[in-house]
Write an enzyme that holds these catalytic residues in place. Structure first.
Site, PDB file in Angstrom:
ATOM      1  N   CYS A  54       4.426  20.916 -12.616  1.00  0.00           N
ATOM      2  CA  CYS A  54       3.173  21.341 -13.262  1.00  0.00           C
ATOM      3  C   CYS A  54       2.282  22.185 -12.353  1.00  0.00           C
ATOM      4  CB  CYS A  54       2.406  20.105 -13.725  1.00  0.00           C
ATOM      5  SG  CYS A  54       1.570  19.237 -12.391  1.00  0.00           S
TER       6      CYS A  54
ATOM      7  N   CYS B 145       3.399  20.993  -7.077  1.00  0.00           N
ATOM      8  CA  CYS B 145       4.407  20.297  -7.891  1.00  0.00           C
ATOM      9  C   CYS B 145       5.307  21.305  -8.570  1.00  0.00           C
ATOM     10  CB  CYS B 145       3.686  19.441  -8.926  1.00  0.00           C
ATOM     11  SG  CYS B 145       4.738  18.771 -10.210  1.00  0.00           S
TER      12      CYS B 145
ATOM     13  N   HIS C 161       0.827  -1.220   0.000  1.00  0.00           N
ATOM     14  CA  HIS C 161       0.000   0.000   0.000  1.00  0.00           C
ATOM     15  C   HIS C 161       0.856   1.263   0.000  1.00  0.00           C
ATOM     16  CE1 HIS C 161      -3.345  -2.687   1.819  1.00  0.00           C
ATOM     17  NE2 HIS C 161      -3.216  -2.869   0.541  1.00  0.00           N
TER      18      HIS C 161
HETATM   19  C1  BV8 Z   1      -8.538  -1.771  -5.243  1.00  0.00           C
HETATM   20  C2  BV8 Z   1      -2.745   3.030   2.460  1.00  0.00           C
HETATM   21  C3  BV8 Z   1      -9.378  -1.851  -7.347  1.00  0.00           C
HETATM   22  C4  BV8 Z   1      -3.342   4.345   2.788  1.00  0.00           C
HETATM   23  C5  BV8 Z   1      -4.501   1.327   2.545  1.00  0.00           C
HETATM   24  C6  BV8 Z   1     -13.413  -6.937  -2.749  1.00  0.00           C
HETATM   25  C7  BV8 Z   1     -14.362  -7.032  -1.784  1.00  0.00           C
HETATM   26  C8  BV8 Z   1     -14.667  -5.889  -1.025  1.00  0.00           C
HETATM   27  C9  BV8 Z   1     -14.023  -4.675  -1.222  1.00  0.00           C
HETATM   28  C10 BV8 Z   1     -13.077  -4.593  -2.181  1.00  0.00           C
HETATM   29  C11 BV8 Z   1     -12.787  -5.710  -2.947  1.00  0.00           C
HETATM   30  N1  BV8 Z   1     -11.824  -5.348  -3.795  1.00  0.00           N
HETATM   31  C12 BV8 Z   1     -11.510  -4.052  -3.603  1.00  0.00           C
HETATM   32  C13 BV8 Z   1     -12.269  -3.575  -2.626  1.00  0.00           C
HETATM   33  C14 BV8 Z   1     -12.230  -2.237  -2.135  1.00  0.00           C
HETATM   34  C15 BV8 Z   1     -11.107  -1.956  -1.127  1.00  0.00           C
HETATM   35  C16 BV8 Z   1     -11.317  -2.756   0.126  1.00  0.00           C
HETATM   36  O1  BV8 Z   1     -10.732  -3.804   0.339  1.00  0.00           O
HETATM   37  N2  BV8 Z   1     -12.160  -2.178   1.004  1.00  0.00           N
HETATM   38  C17 BV8 Z   1     -12.399  -2.813   2.323  1.00  0.00           C
HETATM   39  C18 BV8 Z   1     -12.435  -1.719   3.373  1.00  0.00           C
HETATM   40  C19 BV8 Z   1     -13.671  -3.599   2.278  1.00  0.00           C
HETATM   41  N3  BV8 Z   1      -9.787  -2.229  -1.681  1.00  0.00           N
HETATM   42  C20 BV8 Z   1      -9.229  -1.231  -2.406  1.00  0.00           C
HETATM   43  O2  BV8 Z   1      -9.766  -0.173  -2.622  1.00  0.00           O
HETATM   44  C21 BV8 Z   1      -7.836  -1.514  -2.967  1.00  0.00           C
HETATM   45  N4  BV8 Z   1      -7.807  -1.116  -4.345  1.00  0.00           N
HETATM   46  O3  BV8 Z   1      -9.182  -2.743  -4.976  1.00  0.00           O
HETATM   47  O4  BV8 Z   1      -8.466  -1.225  -6.464  1.00  0.00           O
HETATM   48  C22 BV8 Z   1      -9.077  -1.394  -8.638  1.00  0.00           C
HETATM   49  C23 BV8 Z   1      -9.073  -2.368  -9.579  1.00  0.00           C
HETATM   50  C24 BV8 Z   1      -8.893  -1.945 -10.885  1.00  0.00           C
HETATM   51  C25 BV8 Z   1      -8.678  -0.595 -11.160  1.00  0.00           C
HETATM   52  C26 BV8 Z   1      -8.663   0.355 -10.158  1.00  0.00           C
HETATM   53  C27 BV8 Z   1      -8.847  -0.042  -8.866  1.00  0.00           C
HETATM   54  C28 BV8 Z   1      -6.769  -0.643  -2.251  1.00  0.00           C
HETATM   55  C29 BV8 Z   1      -6.666  -1.024  -0.814  1.00  0.00           C
HETATM   56  C30 BV8 Z   1      -5.505  -0.246  -0.147  1.00  0.00           C
HETATM   57  C31 BV8 Z   1      -5.991   0.978   0.577  1.00  0.00           C
HETATM   58  N5  BV8 Z   1      -4.898   1.629   1.303  1.00  0.00           N
HETATM   59  N6  BV8 Z   1      -3.459   1.957   3.153  1.00  0.00           N
HETATM   60  C32 BV8 Z   1      -3.139   4.754   4.226  1.00  0.00           C
HETATM   61  O5  BV8 Z   1      -2.543   3.986   5.003  1.00  0.00           O
HETATM   62  O6  BV8 Z   1      -3.558   5.860   4.551  1.00  0.00           O
HETATM   63  S1  BV8 Z   1      -5.322   0.055   3.393  1.00  0.00           S
HETATM   64  C33 BV8 Z   1      -4.994   0.374   5.049  1.00  0.00           C
HETATM   65  O7  BV8 Z   1      -6.001  -0.267   5.744  1.00  0.00           O
HETATM   66  C34 BV8 Z   1      -3.730  -0.218   5.605  1.00  0.00           C
HETATM   67  O8  BV8 Z   1      -2.661  -0.133   4.722  1.00  0.00           O
HETATM   68  C35 BV8 Z   1      -4.140  -1.655   5.852  1.00  0.00           C
HETATM   69  O9  BV8 Z   1      -3.903  -2.418   4.777  1.00  0.00           O
HETATM   70  C36 BV8 Z   1      -5.627  -1.572   6.005  1.00  0.00           C
HETATM   71  C37 BV8 Z   1      -5.966  -1.899   7.399  1.00  0.00           C
HETATM   72  O10 BV8 Z   1      -5.981  -3.272   7.467  1.00  0.00           O
HETATM   73  P1  BV8 Z   1      -5.042  -4.023   8.548  1.00  0.00           P
HETATM   74  O11 BV8 Z   1      -3.614  -3.737   8.283  1.00  0.00           O
HETATM   75  O12 BV8 Z   1      -5.514  -5.398   8.554  1.00  0.00           O
HETATM   76  O13 BV8 Z   1      -5.357  -3.287   9.924  1.00  0.00           O
HETATM   77  P2  BV8 Z   1      -6.729  -3.155  10.695  1.00  0.00           P
HETATM   78  O14 BV8 Z   1      -6.622  -1.899  11.424  1.00  0.00           O
HETATM   79  O15 BV8 Z   1      -7.854  -3.403   9.808  1.00  0.00           O
HETATM   80  O16 BV8 Z   1      -6.682  -4.383  11.739  1.00  0.00           O
HETATM   81  C38 BV8 Z   1      -5.653  -4.466  12.665  1.00  0.00           C
HETATM   82  C39 BV8 Z   1      -5.618  -5.920  13.101  1.00  0.00           C
HETATM   83  O17 BV8 Z   1      -4.508  -6.076  13.997  1.00  0.00           O
HETATM   84  C40 BV8 Z   1      -6.881  -6.346  13.856  1.00  0.00           C
HETATM   85  O18 BV8 Z   1      -7.286  -7.618  13.411  1.00  0.00           O
HETATM   86  C41 BV8 Z   1      -6.411  -6.420  15.315  1.00  0.00           C
HETATM   87  O19 BV8 Z   1      -7.065  -7.415  16.041  1.00  0.00           O
HETATM   88  C42 BV8 Z   1      -4.940  -6.773  15.144  1.00  0.00           C
HETATM   89  N7  BV8 Z   1      -4.079  -6.331  16.250  1.00  0.00           N
HETATM   90  C43 BV8 Z   1      -4.236  -5.273  17.069  1.00  0.00           C
HETATM   91  N8  BV8 Z   1      -3.194  -5.198  17.951  1.00  0.00           N
HETATM   92  C44 BV8 Z   1      -2.350  -6.243  17.648  1.00  0.00           C
HETATM   93  C45 BV8 Z   1      -2.914  -6.956  16.554  1.00  0.00           C
HETATM   94  N9  BV8 Z   1      -2.315  -8.038  16.014  1.00  0.00           N
HETATM   95  C46 BV8 Z   1      -1.141  -8.447  16.575  1.00  0.00           C
HETATM   96  N10 BV8 Z   1      -0.544  -7.795  17.626  1.00  0.00           N
HETATM   97  C47 BV8 Z   1      -1.120  -6.712  18.181  1.00  0.00           C
HETATM   98  N11 BV8 Z   1      -0.525  -6.114  19.219  1.00  0.00           N
HETATM   99 ZN    ZN Z   2       3.011  17.707 -11.450  1.00  0.00          ZN
END
Ligand code: BV8
Ligand code: ZN
Length: 260
Positions: free
Chosen positions: A167, A164, A127
């Site tokens: 541009c 930028c 990401h």
């Molecule tokens: C795309 C960068 C398509 C920015 C991030 C299929 C089904 C449903 C939805 C979709 C699908 N396909 C695509 C989608 C849409 C979407 C998506 O998945 N939405 C979700 C919300 C349903 N995906 C996208 O939009 C992706 N792009 O599909 O493009 C496309 C195709 C063709 C042409 C054009 C486009 C892009 C996804 C990336 C988005 N960017 N980050 C930023 O950081 O600001 S995602 C961001 O959130 C993070 O990077 C991370 O990946 C995500 C969070 O997830 P996790 O890392 O799992 O963290 P989370 O907070 O959720 O959970 C934490 C976990 O840790 C918990 O389980 C907790 O219990 C645990 N935990 C807590 N403490 C601890 C622990 N574990 C261990 N030790 C601890 N101490």
């Molecule tokens: Zn530019």
């Protein structure tokens, strides 16, 4: 699927026999360093928005200063925290396996640099990286000084993104926003690593965000053992062979000790 509270002898034997380990990490691995996960509510300027709302090109289009300041504040926070024992254990395990002719690859969903600061090589930032910047229009890379915020308090006022030099359009963070394609090179490298692994470890992810959450499932088709590290059940726990229910800052050192 076995739900475990500690590393058992069976898991130790499995880990000891593995020469090629593929790791997928998420926000949970940085939680013990003080980096908020995506499940946590936003605060300050952003309290009425979810992370999924803010991390979009639409949000940047309609509220560039609000989104830009969110990323600068997160940069500042990440610069003020340190890698935790989960990060350092993976670096140690990677060095140990490489010294023995094997490998441990890390594909992360995290935009922070804590894996690298712990001494690990990261194969894929799926990401992007929060410390990269580029023009939102022409893609021209932009070098920026680190943010001047001190402490963890959110800034009182939003600041405008720079423009930028090529541009004049707005500069954006080098991360992948929701609705944007992942860097294919990184995704393909992570897929290949999972496909050629002896063991796959999934640490600190909710398994909600696609397509990253599907990566570990590539191991299923080869019958490769899957190990999850998460204090609670995730959206991909059902696919796992072993679920180590505890914080990665405790479980990863235990796994690395078992392996080395
Ligand atoms: C795309 C960068 C398509 C920015 C991030 C299929 C089904 C449903 C939805 C979709 C699908 N396909 C695509 C989608 C849409 C979407 C998506 O998945 N939405 C979700 C919300 C349903 N995906 C996208 O939009 C992706 N792009 O599909 O493009 C496309 C195709 C063709 C042409 C054009 C486009 C892009 C996804 C990336 C988005 N960017 N980050 C930023 O950081 O600001 S995602 C961001 O959130 C993070 O990077 C991370 O990946 C995500 C969070 O997830 P996790 O890392 O799992 O963290 P989370 O907070 O959720 O959970 C934490 C976990 O840790 C918990 O389980 C907790 O219990 C645990 N935990 C807590 N403490 C601890 C622990 N574990 C261990 N030790 C601890 N101490
Ligand atoms: Zn530019």
């Amino acid at each position: 699927m076995q739900v475990l509270s500690h590393v058992t002898d069976e898991l130790t034997d499995l880990i000891r026999s593995a020469t090629r380990v593929a790791v997928l990490s998420g926000a949970g691995i940085s939680a013990e360093s003080g980096v908020p996960t995506f499940r946590e509510a936003q605060t300050g300027l952003w309290e009425q928005f979810s992370a999924e709302d803010l991390a979009t090109s639409d949000a940047f289009h309609f509220a560039p200063a609000l989104v830009w300041t969110w990323y600068r504040w997160r940069q500042s926070l990440i610069l003020q925290v340190e890698p935790n024992p989960g990060h350092t254990a993976l670096a140690r395990w990677q060095q140990g396996l490489r010294a023995a002719g094997g490998d441990l690859s890390i594909a992360t969903q995290n935009v922070d640099d804590l894996h690298e600061r712990a001494g690990a090589h990261v194969l894929a930032h799926l990401h992007g990286s929060i410390f990269d910047h580029r023009c939102a229009e022409c893609g021209e890379p932009a070098e920026l000084p680190v943010p001047g915020y001190d402490g963890f308090a959110a800034p009182p006022e939003p600041e405008d993104p720079p423009t930028c030099t090529a541009c004049g359009a707005l500069v954006r963070p080098g991360v992948v926003w929701f609705g944007e394609m992942l860097p294919m090179e990184a995704f393909d490298a992570a897929s290949a690593a999972v496909r050629s692994a002896d063991v796959v470890v999934v640490a600190g992810t909710s398994g909600i965000v696609q397509p990253a959450a599907s990566l570990p499932l590539l191991a299923l088709e080869r019958g490769t053992p899957l190990i999850e590290i998460n204090p609670v059940e995730s959206d991909i726990s059902d696919a796992m062979d072993y679920c180590l229910r505890g914080p990665s800052g405790t479980m990863l050192p235990a796994l690395a000790d078992a392996a080395l």
